[in-house]
Design an enzyme around this catalytic site. Structure first.
Site, PDB file in Angstrom:
ATOM      1  N   HIS A   1      -5.140   3.549 -30.626  1.00 40.47           N
ATOM      2  CA  HIS A   1      -5.088   3.652 -29.167  1.00 40.47           C
ATOM      3  C   HIS A   1      -4.130   2.590 -28.632  1.00 40.47           C
ATOM      4  O   HIS A   1      -4.272   1.396 -28.934  1.00 40.47           O
ATOM      5  CB  HIS A   1      -6.473   3.410 -28.565  1.00 40.47           C
ATOM      6  CG  HIS A   1      -7.478   4.500 -28.863  1.00 40.47           C
ATOM      7  ND1 HIS A   1      -7.156   5.695 -29.458  1.00 40.47           N
ATOM      8  CD2 HIS A   1      -8.823   4.560 -28.600  1.00 40.47           C
ATOM      9  CE1 HIS A   1      -8.244   6.452 -29.566  1.00 40.47           C
ATOM     10  NE2 HIS A   1      -9.266   5.782 -29.058  1.00 40.47           N
TER      11      HIS A   1
ATOM     12  N   CYS B   1     -13.930   2.630 -28.194  1.00 39.30           N
ATOM     13  CA  CYS B   1     -12.727   2.325 -28.991  1.00 39.30           C
ATOM     14  C   CYS B   1     -11.533   1.871 -28.149  1.00 39.30           C
ATOM     15  O   CYS B   1     -10.617   1.232 -28.678  1.00 39.30           O
ATOM     16  CB  CYS B   1     -12.361   3.520 -29.857  1.00 39.30           C
ATOM     17  SG  CYS B   1     -12.459   5.089 -29.000  1.00 39.30           S
TER      18      CYS B   1
END
Ligand SMILES: NC(=O)c1ccc[n+]([C@@H]2O[C@H](COP(=O)([O-])OP(=O)(O)OC[C@H]3O[C@@H](n4cnc5c(N)ncnc54)[C@H](OP(=O)(O)O)[C@@H]3O)[C@@H](O)[C@H]2O)c1
Length: 350
Positions: free
Chosen positions: A242, A149
């Site tokens: 993120h 990710c």
């Protein structure tokens, strides 16, 4: 009306499994027909087995599905897999051997030489590795994977620059959301008001996956991207998204307007093919000097767009910038869904 293609989800009760269910609810091509998780959940109806954490309700068509054993018998031929790497290493090959197309999120097989590690906007041509997989030859089954990710947001920001100017050096420092650790993830007493400067195996994954994704397919193998890469990974008290601070050195000199234009005008096969989960813009540059921020920008492009900002000169390398991507959508379920749509568009789903 065309019939939808039945799909199964392995690890359906987890953070990524739930995203799959949410994203598949109104999907024009696929419908959820089978769910599996651990022994703990097997035999229960989904609504009782899953601790549902998303803001939209469990789709009614899924709530009463029974959770099946995690074995290929009785499973559909297309499986989205959201399992822990150790379990995936054992189960994914079993499903591929049984003739399933396994569209995986886990790191277990990502770096295997004949397994495509795909971002459809970046390296769609790597899909051809499927043709040399032993499973494909024996049963028709195969495995494709999407990246970690953190690697995915970074690579979406790097790909337009690598194509146009060539990358020489990449340094990335991440600030990763807690949902990236699965459920229940990091204990609240460890993360609230805190930063944890360690995520097991994450830096290694980012470095090797980035180079595989930006590598070139040479017959039956991928030659890794020819640049130096260093990653440092941190867990922060953010729910989803993120954020990464990135510095790069480029082979060719570039003006800031050229870099921003490379991002904003980037389009690739998913956009040309109009794949249902493809964002109109895979990458957008945001001008405000205090963005991107997870709170405001994480859902850009329904969570499928990488949002870049703060481009400025770097006094050590050439340029530095910030990139944000949604870890459970672009970094997991949405990434796999787009992979499956590319597989269908390329005739790999039968
Ligand atoms: N979270 C993210 O942002 C993210 C992003 C990219 C990739 N990934 C990767 O995606 C995978 C899943 O992550 P996650 O965050 O969804 O994890 P998670 O919330 O911990 O979910 C794990 C899932 O695996 C199931 N499971 C556990 N043991 C099993 C077994 N022996 N057999 C079959 N199923 C089993 C669990 O079922 P029970 O509920 O029955 O225990 C649950 O459905 C991991 O490889 C992770 O690294 C995650």
């Amino acid at each position: 009306m065309n019939k939808k293609i039945p799909v199964g989800i392995l690890g359906a009760t987890g953070v990524v499994g739930q995203r799959f269910i949410q994203m598949l609810e109104h999907h024009p091509w696929f419908e959820v027909a089978w769910l599996a998780a651990s022994d703990r959940s097997e035999g229960k109806v989904y609504a009782d087995a899953a601790r549902w954490r998303l803001k939209t309700p469990i789709p009614p068509a899924v709530a009463n599905l029974q959770v099946s054993p995690a074995a290929p018998e009785g499973a559909p031929k297309i499986i989205f897999a959201a399992l822990d790497a150790a379990i995936a290493a054992e189960l994914e090959p079993r499903f591929a051997e049984a003739g399933c197309a396994v569209v995986s999120n886990s790191s277990a097989l990502r770096m295997k030489q004949d397994v495509p590690l795909l971002i459809p906007e970046v390296n769609a041509d790597h899909i051809r590795l499927i043709d040399i997989q032993g499973w494909r030859k024996q049963s028709g089954g195969y495995v494709v994977t999407n990246p970690n990710c953190s690697a995915i947001g970074l690579v979406m920001a790097l790909a337009p620059l690598h194509r146009r100017f060539g990358l020489e050096t990449v340094m990335a420092v991440t600030m990763q959301a807690v949902s990236g650790a699965g459920y229940p993830g990091v204990a609240s007493l460890d993360i609230l008001g805190n930063v944890i400067p360690f995520i097991k195996n994450e830096e290694e994954k980012m470095e090797e996956e980035t180079r595989k994704l930006l590598g070139s397919l040479n017959g039956s193998k991928v030659i890794p991207g020819p640049f130096a890469m260093s990653a440092q990974c941190n867990r922060v008290a953010v729910e989803d998204g993120h954020t990464e601070s990135v510095s790069i050195r480029l082979k060719k000199k570039a003006q800031p307007e050229e870099i921003i234009s490379a991002w904003n005008n980037y389009k690739a096969e998913p956009q040309e093919l109009k794949l249902p989960s493809a964002p109109q813009k895979p990458v957008v540059y945001i001008e405000a000097n205090d963005r991107p921020q997870p709170r405001f920008d994480v859902d850009t492009g329904a969570g499928m767009t990488a949002v870049v900002g703060r481009l400025r000169p770097c006094s050590v390398l050439d340029w530095k910038f910030t990139v944000l991507s949604h870890n459970t959508i672009r970094g997991a379920a949405g990434a796999a869904l787009l992979n499956a749509e590319l597989l269908k568009a390329k005739g790999y789903l039968g």
